[in-house]
Design a protein around this motif. Structure first.
Motif, short mmCIF file in Angstrom:
data_model
loop_
_atom_site.label_atom_id
_atom_site.label_comp_id
_atom_site.label_asym_id
_atom_site.label_seq_id
_atom_site.Cartn_x
_atom_site.Cartn_y
_atom_site.Cartn_z
N PHE A 192 0.84 -1.19 0.00
CA PHE A 192 0.00 0.00 0.00
C PHE A 192 0.87 1.24 0.00
CE2 PHE A 192 -3.02 3.12 1.55
CZ PHE A 192 -4.21 2.70 0.97
N ILE A 193 0.53 2.19 -0.83
CA ILE A 193 1.23 3.47 -0.90
C ILE A 193 0.42 4.47 -0.08
CG2 ILE A 193 2.16 5.27 -2.40
CD1 ILE A 193 2.03 3.05 -4.64
N MET A 194 1.01 4.98 0.98
CA MET A 194 0.31 5.80 1.95
C MET A 194 0.76 7.26 1.83
SD MET A 194 -1.95 6.01 4.24
CE MET A 194 -2.49 6.02 5.95
N TYR A 195 -0.10 8.16 2.25
CA TYR A 195 0.28 9.58 2.33
C TYR A 195 1.29 9.79 3.45
CZ TYR A 195 -3.32 11.06 -0.97
OH TYR A 195 -4.07 11.24 -2.11
N ASP A 196 2.16 10.75 3.25
CA ASP A 196 3.16 11.08 4.25
C ASP A 196 2.49 11.57 5.53
OD1 ASP A 196 6.24 11.81 4.61
OD2 ASP A 196 5.04 13.46 5.43
N PRO A 197 2.92 11.12 6.69
CA PRO A 197 2.25 11.51 7.94
C PRO A 197 2.41 12.97 8.32
CG PRO A 197 4.23 10.23 8.40
CD PRO A 197 4.00 10.15 6.93
N VAL A 198 3.39 13.67 7.71
CA VAL A 198 3.59 15.09 8.02
C VAL A 198 3.01 15.97 6.92
CG1 VAL A 198 5.29 16.91 8.48
CG2 VAL A 198 5.64 14.60 9.38
N GLU A 199 3.53 15.87 5.72
CA GLU A 199 3.08 16.73 4.63
C GLU A 199 1.72 16.31 4.08
OE1 GLU A 199 6.02 17.12 1.63
OE2 GLU A 199 7.49 18.05 2.97
N GLY A 200 1.34 15.07 4.26
CA GLY A 200 0.02 14.59 3.84
C GLY A 200 -0.80 14.14 5.02
#
Length: 304
Positions: A192-200
């Motif tokens: 799974f490709i996840m959004y970045d926890p900081v910028e996303g």
């Protein structure tokens, strides 16, 4: 000192070549008009008109002054019109911040409508992550923000601009792509490709909460800030992802989109603006944007 009214009087005489007609055009009598021309010639120290009992002609100096004087009158009129338009919000400059996903469809369509309605307003676009938009809004670096988290506090007005469903994006070659709605259990352990926890952070937290509530744990192989990069990795077969529905407007090949197991999984976009500002164009653009987006069924009643 030369006065604008004197230039206006001279221009009328120069165009009519008749004091009586010029005076009628200016809604005044002939003696005060003649006095204004005399005062202008005295201030300049040159003769502008050759007068006789039968005719009025421009001197060479008068011809030159007429050209420049009418240009001054036109510039003055334009300056006054510009000032009025800026005060009313029909002219000026509005800096609009937006998230990358909002730039796929919503922002281009809105900006096109704004440019048609406010051709004299310069709409400046700034693509920024939501956290940066909040800071820029506070410091007046931008005038209007389209961002993910709700802006709180009494310093801002805001409205929910849009809601869109989250979709599962899969490589076209993936086994689950053949199913109209993959089962929840099928996602466990998948790359799974996840959004970045900081910028996303907005999408990261929302998607992580979906997985936690459903009791499944995909394998995060990459964590990326921007949706278009995530979809590029999906297209390359590196993994699947959950993205907002507007990402489909990118029309990337070899990707299929499927609805999620929860219909209430949506992404929200807010429009926010500072309540204290000195930009009349912002009020006009904001109100038009509210009306425009409400007409598309995508905006809730604002809080101001």
């Amino acid at each position: 000192m030369i006065e604008l009214f004197q230039i206006k009087c001279f221009a009328a005489v120069a165009e009519e070549l008749h004091f009586g007609r010029a005076a009628a055009r200016l809604f005044m009598t002939q003696p005060p008009l003649s006095r204004q021309i005399q005062m202008l010639e005295q201030a300049l120290g040159v003769q502008l008109l050759e007068r006789s009992s039968r005719s009025v002609r421009l001197t060479p100096a008068g011809q030159a002054f007429y050209r420049d004087g009418t240009a001054v009158l036109a510039m003055t009129s334009q300056a006054a019109d510009t000032a009025r338009r800026i005060a009313s919000g029909d002219a000026g400059r509005v800096v609009l911040g937006y998230t990358a996903v909002a730039g796929y469809a919503l922002i281009p369509e809105l900006v096109a409508a704004l440019q048609k309605r406010f051709p004299a307003v310069d709409i400046v676009l700034r693509e920024m992550v939501s956290s940066d938009q909040q800071q820029a809004l506070s410091s007046h670096g931008i005038d209007l923000a389209f961002l993910r988290p709700l802006v709180s506090g009494e310093a801002f007005g805001y409205a929910l601009a849009s809601k869109e469903p989250l979709l599962l994006a899969l490589p076209a070659s993936h086994a689950l792509a053949a199913r109209p709605r993959p089962a929840l259990k099928d996602l466990a352990g998948q790359d799974f490709i996840m959004y970045d926890p900081v910028e996303g952070s907005y999408f990261h937290q929302k998607i992580a909460s979906l997985f936690a509530a459903s009791g499944i744990a995909p394998r995060y192989v990459q964590q990326i800030a921007q949706t278009h990069t995530i979809l590029g990795l999906v297209r390359a077969g590196i993994g699947m992802a959950i993205v907002p529905a507007s990402a489909q407007s990118l029309r990337l090949e070899n990707i299929v989109y499927r609805p999620l197991w929860r219909k209430d999984a949506v992404a929200e976009l807010y429009m926010a603006w500072p309540l204290a500002h000195r930009n009349p164009a912002l009020d006009a653009v904001r109100d038009f944007a509210l009306d425009c987006l409400a007409g598309q069924g995508g905006i809730d009643a604002p809080t101001r």
